[in-house]
Motif scaffolding. Structure first.
Motif, PDB file in Angstrom:
ATOM      1  N   SER A 257      11.530   9.306  30.591  1.00 55.05           N
ATOM      2  CA  SER A 257      10.535   8.276  30.281  1.00 55.05           C
ATOM      3  C   SER A 257      10.281   7.318  31.427  1.00 55.05           C
ATOM      4  O   SER A 257       9.420   6.430  31.309  1.00 55.05           O
ATOM      5  CB  SER A 257      10.988   7.478  29.055  1.00 55.05           C
ATOM      6  OG  SER A 257      12.161   6.721  29.350  1.00 55.05           O
ATOM      7  N   GLY A 258      11.009   7.444  32.528  1.00 57.14           N
ATOM      8  CA  GLY A 258      10.813   6.531  33.644  1.00 57.14           C
ATOM      9  C   GLY A 258      11.188   5.106  33.296  1.00 57.14           C
ATOM     10  O   GLY A 258      12.185   4.865  32.598  1.00 57.14           O
ATOM     11  N   SER A 259      10.370   4.157  33.745  1.00 65.51           N
ATOM     12  CA  SER A 259      10.679   2.740  33.520  1.00 65.51           C
ATOM     13  C   SER A 259       9.497   1.963  32.962  1.00 65.51           C
ATOM     14  O   SER A 259       9.539   0.743  32.886  1.00 65.51           O
ATOM     15  CB  SER A 259      11.125   2.095  34.847  1.00 65.51           C
ATOM     16  OG  SER A 259      10.105   2.230  35.824  1.00 65.51           O
ATOM     17  N   SER A 260       8.441   2.659  32.553  1.00 65.28           N
ATOM     18  CA  SER A 260       7.232   1.982  32.075  1.00 65.28           C
ATOM     19  C   SER A 260       7.470   1.292  30.733  1.00 65.28           C
ATOM     20  O   SER A 260       8.344   1.718  29.957  1.00 65.28           O
ATOM     21  CB  SER A 260       6.094   2.988  31.929  1.00 65.28           C
ATOM     22  OG  SER A 260       5.790   3.592  33.161  1.00 65.28           O
ATOM     23  N   PRO A 261       6.662   0.284  30.411  1.00 70.16           N
ATOM     24  CA  PRO A 261       6.755  -0.347  29.085  1.00 70.16           C
ATOM     25  C   PRO A 261       6.390   0.648  27.983  1.00 70.16           C
ATOM     26  O   PRO A 261       5.536   1.517  28.173  1.00 70.16           O
ATOM     27  CB  PRO A 261       5.718  -1.476  29.167  1.00 70.16           C
ATOM     28  CG  PRO A 261       5.497  -1.701  30.623  1.00 70.16           C
ATOM     29  CD  PRO A 261       5.688  -0.384  31.282  1.00 70.16           C
ATOM     30  N   ILE A 262       7.038   0.511  26.832  1.00 72.57           N
ATOM     31  CA  ILE A 262       6.757   1.377  25.683  1.00 72.57           C
ATOM     32  C   ILE A 262       5.728   0.673  24.799  1.00 72.57           C
ATOM     33  O   ILE A 262       5.945  -0.435  24.312  1.00 72.57           O
ATOM     34  CB  ILE A 262       8.041   1.700  24.904  1.00 72.57           C
ATOM     35  CG1 ILE A 262       8.996   2.465  25.822  1.00 72.57           C
ATOM     36  CG2 ILE A 262       7.729   2.521  23.653  1.00 72.57           C
ATOM     37  CD1 ILE A 262      10.380   2.683  25.236  1.00 72.57           C
ATOM     38  N   VAL A 263       4.607   1.355  24.597  1.00 71.22           N
ATOM     39  CA  VAL A 263       3.450   0.755  23.939  1.00 71.22           C
ATOM     40  C   VAL A 263       3.560   0.792  22.421  1.00 71.22           C
ATOM     41  O   VAL A 263       3.183  -0.150  21.726  1.00 71.22           O
ATOM     42  CB  VAL A 263       2.163   1.471  24.392  1.00 71.22           C
ATOM     43  CG1 VAL A 263       0.945   0.968  23.635  1.00 71.22           C
ATOM     44  CG2 VAL A 263       1.960   1.307  25.890  1.00 71.22           C
ATOM     45  N   ASP A 264       4.089   1.913  21.868  1.00 74.33           N
ATOM     46  CA  ASP A 264       4.131   2.053  20.418  1.00 74.33           C
ATOM     47  C   ASP A 264       5.041   3.221  20.056  1.00 74.33           C
ATOM     48  O   ASP A 264       5.378   4.063  20.894  1.00 74.33           O
ATOM     49  CB  ASP A 264       2.728   2.289  19.859  1.00 74.33           C
ATOM     50  CG  ASP A 264       2.591   1.884  18.393  1.00 74.33           C
ATOM     51  OD1 ASP A 264       3.618   1.541  17.768  1.00 74.33           O
ATOM     52  OD2 ASP A 264       1.466   1.927  17.865  1.00 74.33           O
ATOM     53  N   VAL A 265       5.421   3.281  18.777  1.00 74.39           N
ATOM     54  CA  VAL A 265       6.171   4.405  18.214  1.00 74.39           C
ATOM     55  C   VAL A 265       5.252   5.101  17.218  1.00 74.39           C
ATOM     56  O   VAL A 265       4.806   4.492  16.239  1.00 74.39           O
ATOM     57  CB  VAL A 265       7.461   3.925  17.524  1.00 74.39           C
ATOM     58  CG1 VAL A 265       8.215   5.113  16.935  1.00 74.39           C
ATOM     59  CG2 VAL A 265       8.354   3.176  18.517  1.00 74.39           C
ATOM     60  N   LEU A 266       4.952   6.371  17.455  1.00 76.23           N
ATOM     61  CA  LEU A 266       3.981   7.118  16.665  1.00 76.23           C
ATOM     62  C   LEU A 266       4.667   7.971  15.605  1.00 76.23           C
ATOM     63  O   LEU A 266       5.804   8.412  15.782  1.00 76.23           O
ATOM     64  CB  LEU A 266       3.157   8.031  17.573  1.00 76.23           C
ATOM     65  CG  LEU A 266       2.438   7.365  18.754  1.00 76.23           C
ATOM     66  CD1 LEU A 266       1.765   8.422  19.612  1.00 76.23           C
ATOM     67  CD2 LEU A 266       1.434   6.337  18.257  1.00 76.23           C
ATOM     68  N   ASP A 267       3.959   8.213  14.508  1.00 73.98           N
ATOM     69  CA  ASP A 267       4.412   9.181  13.521  1.00 73.98           C
ATOM     70  C   ASP A 267       4.083  10.589  14.006  1.00 73.98           C
ATOM     71  O   ASP A 267       3.241  10.790  14.895  1.00 73.98           O
ATOM     72  CB  ASP A 267       3.737   8.926  12.175  1.00 73.98           C
ATOM     73  CG  ASP A 267       4.270   7.686  11.495  1.00 73.98           C
ATOM     74  OD1 ASP A 267       5.491   7.465  11.543  1.00 73.98           O
ATOM     75  OD2 ASP A 267       3.464   6.920  10.923  1.00 73.98           O
ATOM     76  N   TYR A 268       4.725  11.558  13.398  1.00 76.14           N
ATOM     77  CA  TYR A 268       4.565  12.956  13.780  1.00 76.14           C
ATOM     78  C   TYR A 268       3.104  13.387  13.669  1.00 76.14           C
ATOM     79  O   TYR A 268       2.475  13.251  12.619  1.00 76.14           O
ATOM     80  CB  TYR A 268       5.438  13.821  12.871  1.00 76.14           C
ATOM     81  CG  TYR A 268       5.509  15.283  13.251  1.00 76.14           C
ATOM     82  CD1 TYR A 268       6.519  15.759  14.092  1.00 76.14           C
ATOM     83  CD2 TYR A 268       4.574  16.192  12.767  1.00 76.14           C
ATOM     84  CE1 TYR A 268       6.602  17.094  14.428  1.00 76.14           C
ATOM     85  CE2 TYR A 268       4.644  17.532  13.106  1.00 76.14           C
ATOM     86  CZ  TYR A 268       5.650  17.978  13.940  1.00 76.14           C
ATOM     87  OH  TYR A 268       5.718  19.311  14.276  1.00 76.14           O
ATOM     88  N   ALA A 269       2.552  13.897  14.774  1.00 73.40           N
ATOM     89  CA  ALA A 269       1.196  14.456  14.812  1.00 73.40           C
ATOM     90  C   ALA A 269       0.117  13.450  14.429  1.00 73.40           C
ATOM     91  O   ALA A 269      -0.933  13.826  13.922  1.00 73.40           O
ATOM     92  CB  ALA A 269       1.096  15.700  13.931  1.00 73.40           C
ATOM     93  N   VAL A 270       0.367  12.171  14.678  1.00 68.39           N
ATOM     94  CA  VAL A 270      -0.635  11.131  14.434  1.00 68.39           C
ATOM     95  C   VAL A 270      -0.972  10.462  15.773  1.00 68.39           C
ATOM     96  O   VAL A 270      -0.121   9.797  16.355  1.00 68.39           O
ATOM     97  CB  VAL A 270      -0.138  10.073  13.433  1.00 68.39           C
ATOM     98  CG1 VAL A 270      -1.168   8.964  13.267  1.00 68.39           C
ATOM     99  CG2 VAL A 270       0.173  10.716  12.083  1.00 68.39           C
ATOM    100  N   PRO A 271      -2.182  10.661  16.309  1.00 71.60           N
ATOM    101  CA  PRO A 271      -2.526  10.105  17.614  1.00 71.60           C
ATOM    102  C   PRO A 271      -2.503   8.577  17.609  1.00 71.60           C
ATOM    103  O   PRO A 271      -2.658   7.939  16.564  1.00 71.60           O
ATOM    104  CB  PRO A 271      -3.959  10.615  17.855  1.00 71.60           C
ATOM    105  CG  PRO A 271      -4.113  11.793  16.951  1.00 71.60           C
ATOM    106  CD  PRO A 271      -3.278  11.481  15.747  1.00 71.60           C
ATOM    107  N   PRO A 272      -2.334   7.978  18.786  1.00 74.56           N
ATOM    108  CA  PRO A 272      -2.441   6.523  18.883  1.00 74.56           C
ATOM    109  C   PRO A 272      -3.885   6.073  18.690  1.00 74.56           C
ATOM    110  O   PRO A 272      -4.811   6.891  18.683  1.00 74.56           O
ATOM    111  CB  PRO A 272      -1.975   6.232  20.318  1.00 74.56           C
ATOM    112  CG  PRO A 272      -2.262   7.494  21.064  1.00 74.56           C
ATOM    113  CD  PRO A 272      -2.064   8.609  20.087  1.00 74.56           C
TER     114      PRO A 272
END
Length: 410
Positions: A257-272
């Motif tokens: 995942s590198g070091s970038s900020p995490i934008v959101d946590v997604l549900d399975y097969a649900v696009p942002p």
């Protein structure tokens, strides 16, 4: 930064240009196979679901099949139903149609059986393929690219070289406005505090911790100590490759995942949401096919897959780039592997150099350069997820049930 892809009706961008037959139920698999086999540029998405399911299992299958049909790498879709299944082919058809792409539907029982359905289906799919193949690639922005980050067949070199290479690539991609998605939360247990510190806000940090805790409970509830030797999280191949524990595996896996900020946590097969870009997490565990399918359902148009031990698998309509940090594995399975990050361990290149080099390969693959799994015809990674006692995503009472438009809107 640009790559060459296709721009779809809904504004999303594709790295591949297939047409697909998607059965609404497993009973239609063979008929769908026979239709797709007669059309150049077609894929068939075989699966074992669509009937005898209830509740969240049913929802997960419906959500995933519609997400597959809406994926930008598919230019057009033929929905194929039997006629008496629980997951109605009309729901699949309507869910895909909302994306604006060409979609048609056939029902085997209504068409008079297998033979007439195949004959009609081939005609429909050939027309779709002719339209799709007539379109050329155009310049697309990197900000419209999403890459799934995956590992499988991990050994000690994965966390030292291959995964950090993906981490640098991911940072470059998200820094340019693109997106990456990390999952396999069972293999990140113990790193949730580290990941939460990278969340864009307190709400996302809370979602990260809850998602990892949820997957840990799923694993705990699945153990059955009547069967000694059947409850290990680390595979024999991981042990043989020098990974001693889940802690070691997690500390290596998080480097993807590198070091970038995490934008959101997604549900399975649900696009942002369409206005969200950056690094995402998806709630699921590490079964290769299931988790890749979920991340593709979230919108990933390319999969970057690290494997120290070696892995030949691919996805029907998304390129899967195989990366290893193990020089011996690369030489042994060169027909299946795309990228050798072993120079990091050899000391001839730095992690940063390899990450930038891999980013260049990513743009080539997104622009059409075939990966080894595509050349081999590998498609095993399309596998719809299972429930395992988990309920993810919004729930509604029967009186407030969501419509397909509510559930699948992006």
């Amino acid at each position: 930064m640009k790559f060459l892809g296709w721009k779809r009706e809904d504004g999303r961008v594709a790295t591949r240009n297939y047409v697909a037959v998607i059965p609404s139920v497993f009973c239609a698999n063979k008929t769908a196979d026979r239709i797709a086999a007669q059309v150049e540029g077609a894929v068939c998405l075989r699966h074992p679901v669509g009937c005898t399911q209830v509740g969240f299992d049913f929802e997960l299958s419906a959500r995933t099949l519609i997400a597959m049909g809406r994926h930008p790498n598919l230019a057009a879709v033929l929905v194929l139903g039997l006629g008496c299944e629980r997951f109605k082919p009309l729901e699949l058809y309507e869910g895909i149609k909302e994306s604006g792409k060409p979609v048609e539907m056939l029902v085997i029982q209504d068409e008079g059986g297998t033979g007439p359905t195949i004959e009609k289906g081939v005609r429909i799919l050939r027309n779709m393929a002719q339209m799709a193949l007539g379109k050329s690639r155009v310049e697309c922005d990197v900000e419209d690219l999403m890459v799934a980050l995956k590992c499988g067949g991990t050994d000690a070199t994965s966390g030292l070289s291959a995964n950090p290479t993906l981490g640098v690539m991911s940072d470059i991609l998200t820094g340019l406005g693109g997106s990456a998605i990390l999952s396999e939360l069972n293999e990140l247990i113990g790193t949730e505090d580290m990941l939460a510190q990278r969340a864009i806000d307190g709400g996302v940090a809370k979602k990260i911790k809850e998602a990892v805790a949820e997957i840990e409970e799923v694993l705990r509830s699945g153990c059955d100590f009547r069967y000694p030797g059947r409850n290990e999280l680390i595979s024999p191949g991981n042990f043989q490759g020098g990974v001693s524990s889940i802690v070691e595996k997690a500390l290596g896996g998080v480097h993807k995942s590198g070091s970038s900020p995490i934008v959101d946590v997604l549900d399975y097969a649900v696009p942002p949401r369409r206005d969200q870009r950056g690094l995402f997490m998806m709630k699921y565990e590490s079964q290769d096919g299931e988790v890749v399918t979920g991340m593709v359902g979230c919108g990933a148009q390319v999969v970057a897959f690290t494997t120290g031990r070696g892995n030949p698998t691919g996805f029907p309509f998304v390129p899967v780039i195989k990366v290893t940090g193990n020089e011996a594995s690369f030489k042994k399975m060169e027909a299946d592997m795309d990228y050798n990050a072993g120079a990091i361990i050899a000391g001839t290149k730095t992690i940063k150099e390899m990450g930038h080099d891999f980013f260049d390969l990513l743009l080539k693959v997104a622009s059409g350069h075939p990966v080894k799994a595509e050349l081999m015809g590998a498609d095993e990674l399309f596998v719809i997820g299972r429930r395992q006692g988990r309920q993810s995503g919004p729930t509604s009472s029967p009186s407030g049930a969501q419509t397909p438009s509510d559930r699948y809107s992006v």
